[in-house]
Design an enzyme around this catalytic site. Structure first.
Site, PDB file in Angstrom:
ATOM      1  N   HIS A  11      -5.911 -24.157  -4.665  1.00 59.73           N
ATOM      2  CA  HIS A  11      -4.532 -24.634  -4.638  1.00 59.73           C
ATOM      3  C   HIS A  11      -4.139 -24.883  -3.185  1.00 59.73           C
ATOM      4  O   HIS A  11      -4.728 -24.311  -2.254  1.00 59.73           O
ATOM      5  CB  HIS A  11      -3.606 -23.597  -5.260  1.00 59.73           C
ATOM      6  CG  HIS A  11      -3.791 -23.431  -6.730  1.00 59.73           C
ATOM      7  ND1 HIS A  11      -2.825 -22.858  -7.532  1.00 59.73           N
ATOM      8  CD2 HIS A  11      -4.815 -23.756  -7.558  1.00 59.73           C
ATOM      9  CE1 HIS A  11      -3.251 -22.839  -8.789  1.00 59.73           C
ATOM     10  NE2 HIS A  11      -4.463 -23.378  -8.827  1.00 59.73           N
ATOM     11  N   GLU A  42      -1.650 -23.894  -1.362  1.00 64.14           N
ATOM     12  CA  GLU A  42      -1.255 -22.710  -0.600  1.00 64.14           C
ATOM     13  C   GLU A  42      -2.461 -21.870  -0.200  1.00 64.14           C
ATOM     14  O   GLU A  42      -2.562 -21.408   0.939  1.00 64.14           O
ATOM     15  CB  GLU A  42      -0.270 -21.845  -1.407  1.00 64.14           C
ATOM     16  CG  GLU A  42       1.031 -22.535  -1.749  1.00 64.14           C
ATOM     17  CD  GLU A  42       1.006 -23.290  -3.077  1.00 64.14           C
ATOM     18  OE1 GLU A  42       2.085 -23.528  -3.630  1.00 64.14           O
ATOM     19  OE2 GLU A  42      -0.099 -23.636  -3.569  1.00 64.14           O
ATOM     20  N   CYS A  50       2.431 -20.750  -7.669  1.00 66.16           N
ATOM     21  CA  CYS A  50       2.004 -20.105  -8.907  1.00 66.16           C
ATOM     22  C   CYS A  50       1.774 -18.620  -8.610  1.00 66.16           C
ATOM     23  O   CYS A  50       1.752 -18.208  -7.441  1.00 66.16           O
ATOM     24  CB  CYS A  50       0.732 -20.766  -9.430  1.00 66.16           C
ATOM     25  SG  CYS A  50      -0.761 -20.327  -8.494  1.00 66.16           S
ATOM     26  N   CYS A  59      -1.030 -17.992  -6.008  1.00 66.68           N
ATOM     27  CA  CYS A  59      -0.640 -18.363  -4.650  1.00 66.68           C
ATOM     28  C   CYS A  59       0.408 -17.407  -4.102  1.00 66.68           C
ATOM     29  O   CYS A  59       0.363 -17.048  -2.915  1.00 66.68           O
ATOM     30  CB  CYS A  59      -0.139 -19.799  -4.618  1.00 66.68           C
ATOM     31  SG  CYS A  59      -1.446 -20.992  -4.973  1.00 66.68           S
TER      32      CYS A  59
END
Length: 155
Positions: free
Chosen positions: A52, A54, A82, A85
């Site tokens: 992801h 992040e 999410c 993250c």
């Protein structure tokens, strides 16, 4: 750079990611207005469900600074993090999170992070993914080793 410029950079990264085959997410980590790291989502190009924006940015910031402790830094992300993250942001000790879209916006385009947030509120036995404690006594040895280690680097 000011906060608006940093967030706009994260948003531009999210758009570039879509054009390049990734998900619509971008993140920028900055310290005192200076970019330490930036990244976009690369789940599909990298075949890595943890890639992801992040997490990618945190990994890059840690390499760039030579530290897993990113205290003094802030993260600007194109979407509310999410749960994975968010956990990574806490482990990295980032000072503040700025996000543009929220989890409802993400759910509206098929990214149902809210489902995982709801799962975390449940007892393990009630979650959709079954889990159980298995061989806890055998696993305690590593914990005891860590507890007794004099030269450990705590994080």
């Amino acid at each position: 750079m000011d906060k608006k410029e940093l967030m706009m950079r994260a948003i531009r990264l999210s758009e570039e990611s879509v054009r390049n085959g990734g998900g619509p997410f971008g993140a920028v980590i900055a310290r005192n207005g200076e970019i330490v790291a930036e990244a976009s989502n690369s789940v599909t190009p990298d075949c890595d469900p943890t890639a992801h924006a992040e997490v990618n940015a945190i990994r890059m910031a840690a390499r760039n600074t030579g530290s897993y402790d990113l205290s003094g830094c802030e993260i600007f992300t194109s979407c509310e993090p999410c749960p994975m993250c968010l956990g990574a942001i806490y482990w990295a000790h980032l000072d503040k999170i700025y996000y543009a879209n929220d989890r409802k916006d993400a759910a509206g385009i098929g990214f149902d992070d809210d489902f995982i947030y709801k799962e975390l509120e449940l007892k393990p036995a009630e979650r959709h993914k079954p889990s159980e404690i298995f061989l806890p006594e055998e696993a305690k040895r590593a914990f005891e080793m860590w507890k007794e280690k004099d030269d450990k680097r705590e994080y």
